[in-house]
Write an enzyme that holds these catalytic residues in place. Structure first.
Site, PDB file in Angstrom:
ATOM      1  N   ALA A 246      33.438  46.131  -1.354  1.00  0.00           N
ATOM      2  CA  ALA A 246      33.910  46.565  -2.829  1.00  0.00           C
ATOM      3  C   ALA A 246      35.337  47.260  -2.916  1.00  0.00           C
ATOM      4  O   ALA A 246      35.745  47.994  -3.638  1.00  0.00           O
ATOM      5  CB  ALA A 246      32.902  47.678  -3.607  1.00  0.00           C
ATOM      6  N   ALA A 247      35.957  46.922  -1.560  1.00  0.00           N
ATOM      7  CA  ALA A 247      37.672  47.555  -1.931  1.00  0.00           C
ATOM      8  C   ALA A 247      38.445  47.036  -2.967  1.00  0.00           C
ATOM      9  O   ALA A 247      39.232  47.597  -3.751  1.00  0.00           O
ATOM     10  CB  ALA A 247      38.338  47.544  -0.482  1.00  0.00           C
ATOM     11  N   GLY A 248      38.121  45.680  -3.144  1.00  0.00           N
ATOM     12  CA  GLY A 248      38.973  44.989  -4.181  1.00  0.00           C
ATOM     13  C   GLY A 248      38.285  45.264  -5.528  1.00  0.00           C
ATOM     14  O   GLY A 248      39.324  45.275  -6.427  1.00  0.00           O
ATOM     15  N   ASP A 249      36.894  45.800  -5.751  1.00  0.00           N
ATOM     16  CA  ASP A 249      36.573  46.208  -6.962  1.00  0.00           C
ATOM     17  C   ASP A 249      37.273  47.412  -7.369  1.00  0.00           C
ATOM     18  O   ASP A 249      37.498  47.931  -8.416  1.00  0.00           O
ATOM     19  CB  ASP A 249      34.935  46.278  -6.873  1.00  0.00           C
ATOM     20  CG  ASP A 249      34.275  45.017  -6.680  1.00  0.00           C
ATOM     21  OD1 ASP A 249      34.867  43.800  -6.997  1.00  0.00           O
ATOM     22  OD2 ASP A 249      33.295  45.002  -6.049  1.00  0.00           O
TER      23      ASP A 249
HETATM   24  O1  RIB Z   1      32.736  43.129  -4.169  1.00  0.00           O
HETATM   25  C1  RIB Z   1      31.667  43.609  -3.587  1.00  0.00           C
HETATM   26  C2  RIB Z   1      30.360  43.025  -4.258  1.00  0.00           C
HETATM   27  O2  RIB Z   1      30.251  41.888  -4.193  1.00  0.00           O
HETATM   28  C3  RIB Z   1      29.058  43.550  -3.586  1.00  0.00           C
HETATM   29  O3  RIB Z   1      28.750  44.956  -4.173  1.00  0.00           O
HETATM   30  C4  RIB Z   1      28.329  42.626  -3.891  1.00  0.00           C
HETATM   31  O4  RIB Z   1      27.237  42.940  -4.718  1.00  0.00           O
HETATM   32  C5  RIB Z   1      28.866  41.309  -4.200  1.00  0.00           C
HETATM   33  O5  RIB Z   1      28.732  41.010  -5.515  1.00  0.00           O
END
Ligand code: RIB
Length: 304
Positions: A246-249
């Site tokens: 989730a670094a990209g998120d």
């Molecule tokens: O970007 C990370 C996410 O990718 C995770 O939380 C997982 O659920 C996938 O969707």
């Protein structure tokens, strides 16, 4: 004043196991710790944006099951408006099977479930979510038709569209034409640029194909910003890596919040880099997302 972001995207329960390394095909490895975390690229970005001070309305689907209950509850606890998230009576809540190696690098397999039932009709029915919104943020864990319908609705209302094209897949020109800011990682860029390996050349190719603003996240190398009159590589912040999930998120959310607040593109990339750096120092997807005070403190400590 808090700016309003609409996030269209996925919600997954992440089932995470730590292992000494990633297994090869046919191999069984004995791992160590197992944990579950709220995740899904859409929900991660929604929660991160809310922690960074935005008002967030999320559009998506979960099943009528315990994972769905838990994901809605955690999103609400972080202040995300979940009014526009439907409970699907037929599909299960999305699940992500994640393996983390000793260096914190991840591999992820997603069983999308209800996320792949999000439809253009869902977007139409959630049109009220776009009222007064400053920005639309999306990823690709929901059907492309729904993503494109949301982009179209936003464009008609003059709302800028940010697309994090993850996971990687080819995109129709009709969708790219509706996107104002495209945020791929290197792998996604490579695919979108038809296999071009050099990221500068790949970025130039996308720009010449009509992409308006491009930010390529480069992991430990930072991010490359390419806009009509600008091209700049901003270095990553050096931090100890615990978990890269989730670094990209975190990047996409912080970038979007900064843009919605009227900050410059360069500053938005700095916010993205800072949020991504903080996120990798902590375990889990949503639990790793920084809040506004942490992000501002992180930048201040580095003289920014
Ligand atoms: O970007 C990370 C996410 O990718 C995770 O939380 C997982 O659920 C996938 O969707």
């Amino acid at each position: 004043m808090n700016h309003t972001l609409v996030v269209v995207g996925s919600l997954n329960m992440d089932l995470v196991v730590r292992a000494p390394r990633h297994p090869r095909p046919g191999e069984t490895l004995i791992g160590s710790q197992f944990q579950t975390f709220p995740g899904g690229k859409g929900a991660n970005q929604a929660v991160a944006a809310a922690r960074l001070g935005a008002r967030v309305r999320m559009i998506g689907r979960v099943g009528q099951d315990a994972f769905g209950d838990a994901l809605l509850q955690t999103a609400r606890q972080d202040g995300v408006d979940t009014t526009f998230i439907r409970r699907d009576p037929h599909a299960a809540t999305g699940v992500a099977l994640i393996t983390l190696d000793e260096a914190g690098q991840n591999t992820i397999v997603v069983a999308s479930g209800a996320n792949m039932q999000v439809s253009p009709q869902d977007i139409e029915q959630a049109a009220a979510a776009f009222e007064g919104a400053s920005l639309l943020l999306m990823q690709l864990e929901c059907p492309l038709e729904a993503v494109e319908a949301a982009a179209e609705l936003a464009r008609r209302r003059g709302i800028p569209v940010v697309l994090n094209p993850a996971p990687a897949r080819p995109l129709p020109q009709s969708l790219l034409a509706k996107v104002d800011y495209l945020l791929p990682n290197q792998h996604e860029l490579h695919l979108l640029a038809e296999g071009e390996a050099d990221y500068h050349t790949a970025a130039a190719r996308l720009m010449s194909n009509g992409v308006r603003n491009l930010v390529v996240t480069l992991g430990e190398e930072g991010a490359l910003l390419v806009a009509p009159h600008t091209q700049e590589k901003l270095a990553a912040f050096k931090v100890p890596v615990v978990d890269t999930v989730a670094a990209g998120d975190a990047f996409a959310a912080a970038f979007s919040v900064a843009l919605a607040e009227g900050k410059s593109l360069r500053e938005a990339v700095l916010w993205g880099n800072a949020a991504g750096a903080i996120a990798v120092t902590r375990p889990g997807a949503q639990p790793s997302m920084p809040n506004r005070e942490e992000l501002i403190h992180f930048l201040k400590e580095r003289g920014l």
